[in-house]
Enzyme design. Structure first.
Site, PDB file in Angstrom:
ATOM      1  N   SER A  39       0.832  -1.207   0.000  1.00  0.00           N
ATOM      2  CA  SER A  39       0.000   0.000   0.000  1.00  0.00           C
ATOM      3  C   SER A  39       0.860   1.248   0.000  1.00  0.00           C
ATOM      4  CB  SER A  39      -0.879   0.035   1.256  1.00  0.00           C
ATOM      5  OG  SER A  39      -1.917  -0.880   1.141  1.00  0.00           O
ATOM      6  N   HIS A  70      -3.068   1.157  -4.584  1.00  0.00           N
ATOM      7  CA  HIS A  70      -2.591   0.017  -5.388  1.00  0.00           C
ATOM      8  C   HIS A  70      -3.027   0.264  -6.828  1.00  0.00           C
ATOM      9  CE1 HIS A  70      -1.408  -2.842  -2.118  1.00  0.00           C
ATOM     10  NE2 HIS A  70      -2.199  -2.029  -1.431  1.00  0.00           N
ATOM     11  N   HIS A  92      -5.519  -8.842  -2.207  1.00  0.00           N
ATOM     12  CA  HIS A  92      -5.706  -9.225  -0.807  1.00  0.00           C
ATOM     13  C   HIS A  92      -6.962 -10.089  -0.687  1.00  0.00           C
ATOM     14  CE1 HIS A  92      -3.847  -5.156  -0.943  1.00  0.00           C
ATOM     15  NE2 HIS A  92      -3.136  -5.543   0.088  1.00  0.00           N
ATOM     16  N   TYR A  94      -9.128  -9.858   1.618  1.00  0.00           N
ATOM     17  CA  TYR A  94     -10.286  -9.065   2.057  1.00  0.00           C
ATOM     18  C   TYR A  94     -11.004  -8.391   0.888  1.00  0.00           C
ATOM     19  CZ  TYR A  94      -7.263  -4.911   1.756  1.00  0.00           C
ATOM     20  OH  TYR A  94      -6.419  -3.940   1.305  1.00  0.00           O
ATOM     21  N   GLU A  95     -10.350  -8.344  -0.281  1.00  0.00           N
ATOM     22  CA  GLU A  95     -11.047  -7.786  -1.460  1.00  0.00           C
ATOM     23  C   GLU A  95     -12.052  -8.796  -2.023  1.00  0.00           C
ATOM     24  OE1 GLU A  95      -8.297  -5.476  -4.255  1.00  0.00           O
ATOM     25  OE2 GLU A  95      -6.870  -6.616  -3.051  1.00  0.00           O
ATOM     26  N   ALA A 122       2.741  -2.308   3.948  1.00  0.00           N
ATOM     27  CA  ALA A 122       2.489  -1.363   5.033  1.00  0.00           C
ATOM     28  C   ALA A 122       1.961  -2.197   6.195  1.00  0.00           C
ATOM     29  CB  ALA A 122       1.438  -0.354   4.587  1.00  0.00           C
ATOM     30  N   MET A 225      -2.004  -7.271   6.231  1.00  0.00           N
ATOM     31  CA  MET A 225      -3.077  -8.058   5.591  1.00  0.00           C
ATOM     32  C   MET A 225      -2.615  -8.701   4.285  1.00  0.00           C
ATOM     33  SD  MET A 225      -6.144  -5.286   6.170  1.00  0.00           S
ATOM     34  CE  MET A 225      -6.161  -4.241   7.645  1.00  0.00           C
ATOM     35  N   SER A 226      -1.321  -8.985   4.192  1.00  0.00           N
ATOM     36  CA  SER A 226      -0.812  -9.507   2.913  1.00  0.00           C
ATOM     37  C   SER A 226       0.460 -10.320   3.140  1.00  0.00           C
ATOM     38  CB  SER A 226      -0.508  -8.329   1.966  1.00  0.00           C
ATOM     39  OG  SER A 226       0.597  -7.574   2.461  1.00  0.00           O
ATOM     40  N   ASN A 249       1.760   2.727  11.223  1.00  0.00           N
ATOM     41  CA  ASN A 249       0.977   3.134  12.412  1.00  0.00           C
ATOM     42  C   ASN A 249       1.347   2.159  13.518  1.00  0.00           C
ATOM     43  OD1 ASN A 249      -0.634   1.241  10.524  1.00  0.00           O
ATOM     44  ND2 ASN A 249      -1.583   0.898  12.510  1.00  0.00           N
ATOM     45  N   HIS A 263      -6.776   3.873   7.064  1.00  0.00           N
ATOM     46  CA  HIS A 263      -5.993   3.681   5.825  1.00  0.00           C
ATOM     47  C   HIS A 263      -5.333   4.988   5.373  1.00  0.00           C
ATOM     48  CE1 HIS A 263      -4.699   1.492   2.299  1.00  0.00           C
ATOM     49  NE2 HIS A 263      -5.393   2.252   1.463  1.00  0.00           N
TER      50      HIS A 263
HETATM   51  O1  LIG Z   1      -0.779  -4.377   0.592  1.00  0.00           O
HETATM   52  P1  LIG Z   1      -0.379  -3.997   1.976  1.00  0.00           P
HETATM   53  O2  LIG Z   1      -0.212  -5.172   2.882  1.00  0.00           O
HETATM   54  O3  LIG Z   1       0.806  -3.058   2.027  1.00  0.00           O
HETATM   55  O4  LIG Z   1      -1.602  -3.142   2.547  1.00  0.00           O
HETATM   56  C1  LIG Z   1      -1.806  -2.815   3.922  1.00  0.00           C
HETATM   57  C2  LIG Z   1      -2.791  -3.774   4.525  1.00  0.00           C
HETATM   58  C3  LIG Z   1      -4.098  -3.229   3.971  1.00  0.00           C
HETATM   59  O5  LIG Z   1      -4.248  -3.624   2.636  1.00  0.00           O
HETATM   60  C4  LIG Z   1      -3.901  -1.761   4.020  1.00  0.00           C
HETATM   61  C5  LIG Z   1      -4.410  -1.182   5.301  1.00  0.00           C
HETATM   62  O6  LIG Z   1      -4.183   0.203   5.343  1.00  0.00           O
HETATM   63  O7  LIG Z   1      -2.463  -1.567   3.954  1.00  0.00           O
HETATM   64  N1  LIG Z   2      -3.804  -5.617  10.075  1.00  0.00           N
HETATM   65  C1  LIG Z   2      -3.201  -4.434   9.920  1.00  0.00           C
HETATM   66  N2  LIG Z   2      -2.761  -4.078   8.707  1.00  0.00           N
HETATM   67  C2  LIG Z   2      -2.154  -2.890   8.588  1.00  0.00           C
HETATM   68  N3  LIG Z   2      -1.620  -2.307   7.519  1.00  0.00           N
HETATM   69  C3  LIG Z   2      -1.118  -1.113   7.910  1.00  0.00           C
HETATM   70  N4  LIG Z   2      -1.345  -0.925   9.211  1.00  0.00           N
HETATM   71  C4  LIG Z   2      -1.978  -2.023   9.653  1.00  0.00           C
HETATM   72  C5  LIG Z   2      -2.460  -2.421  10.940  1.00  0.00           C
HETATM   73  O1  LIG Z   2      -2.366  -1.721  11.938  1.00  0.00           O
HETATM   74  N5  LIG Z   2      -3.067  -3.634  11.001  1.00  0.00           N
END
Ligand SMILES: O=P(O)(O)O[C@@H]1C[C@H](O)[C@@H](CO)O1
Ligand SMILES: Nc1nc2[nH]cnc2c(=O)[nH]1
Length: 295
Positions: A39, A70, A92, A94-95, A122, A225-226, A249, A263
């Site tokens: 992200s 993305h 992802h 979750y999509e 991220a 989440m990835s 964060n 986000h």
């Molecule tokens: O694709 P990533 O893992 O960098 O994205 C992170 C996880 C969620 O998709 C999103 C949450 O802000 O960022």
């Molecule tokens: N699950 C999760 N994914 C993130 N992606 C960026 N920050 C976070 C977070 O705090 N939790």
């Protein structure tokens, strides 16, 4: 109301080959390194020279990105003498994609001749010594979906890709990790580059306080989440892996805190660190032998 579970998008070897063949027909470039941009980290692709850009919507069998930050295109090109392909945007679960769709590009890259996968993401910081804006070199992961049976290697094994029971204790290449650490120190950014364990959860919710505390107790330094699914498939087909999490964060683990993960904050932090992360990737590629045997 009766519901029907969606069919899994398990693909055949021929599907992956068809996509790889189509990509070969679009460019003469033959990448050895694939980079998956997390992200807000798609700017890495802009560093490539001799860019050939192919939107996901044109690529046979490719899913489409749906998340802000993305872009949804493959960028082929050269960086520091390495032939690369960058995923500007990943998929992802979750999509709504299943684990086979999320990891589809990794097997395509392997068929294209890629030997090294660089994953970026991220992530929320769990380790209390981390700060927002730190970079975590991933030394290991906790594949939460995989641990409960949602693993992209579930189903019949195709031996042409790899073995039925692949090892994951060596998922993140130790030599590349050492090279990344040395490069960070050489670039004077060692103070905010750490090594740690990434935990993949399903999302799209950020963690509750109890979940954040539980993940920390389990040994995770960062959560996102990835990544873990992509890494599992990459290791299955013999790619070496280097991974980075940008700590965008801190996960809230205190009931007195008024902070709320979102986000927008994630994307803002990636802007703040984009130059450092790009410089680090560039520095590593400049020193990385093309052939993994040479490391
Ligand atoms: O694709 P990533 O893992 O960098 O994205 C992170 C996880 C969620 O998709 C999103 C949450 O802000 O960022
Ligand atoms: N699950 C999760 N994914 C993130 N992606 C960026 N920050 C976070 C977070 O705090 N939790």
């Amino acid at each position: 109301m009766a519901t029907t579970a969606p069919a899994a998008h398990r693909c055949s070897y021929e599907d992956y080959e068809a996509t790889a063949d189509w990509l070969r027909s679009q460019t003469e470039q033959r990448p050895k390194v694939a980079i998956i941009c997390g992200s807000g980290l798609g700017g890495l692709a802009a560093l490539l020279d001799n860019r050939v850009v192919i939107p996901y919507k044109d690529i046979p069998n490719f899913p489409q990105t749906t998340v802000e930050g993305h872009q949804g295109q493959l960028v082929f090109g050269t960086l520091e003498g390495q032939q690369c392909v960058c995923m500007q945007g990943r998929f992802h679960t979750y999509e709504g994609y299943d684990v086979y769709q999320v990891t589809y590009p990794v097997r395509v890259f392997s068929l294209l001749g890629v030997r090294t996968l660089v994953v970026t993401n991220a992530a929320g910081g769990l380790n209390s010594s981390f700060s927002v804006g730190d970079i975590m070199l991933i030394k290991d992961h906790i594949n939460m979906p995989g641990l409960v049976g949602n693993n992209p290697l579930c189903g019949p094994n195709d031996d042409r890709f790899g073995v039925r029971f692949p090892c994951m204790s060596d998922a993140y290449d130790r030599d590349l990790l050492a090279l990344a650490q040395q490069t960070a120190e050489g670039q004077g950014i060692g103070a905010f580059v750490h090594q740690g364990v990434y935990c993949m959860v399903g999302g799209p919710t950020f963690e509750s306080i109890a979940e954040g505390r539980a993940l920390r107790t389990m040994g995770a330094d960062a959560v996102g989440m990835s990544t873990a699914l992509e890494v599992v498939v990459a290791r299955h087909c013999g790619l070496r892996v280097l991974g980075f999490s940008l700590i965008t964060n801190m996960v809230v683990t205190d009931y007195d805190s008024t902070l709320k993960a979102n986000h927008a904050e994630v994307l803002d932090t990636t802007l703040m660190r984009t130059q450092d992360l790009q410089g680090l990737v560039r520095g590593i590629l400049a020193q990385m032998p093309v052939d993994p045997e040479d490391l």
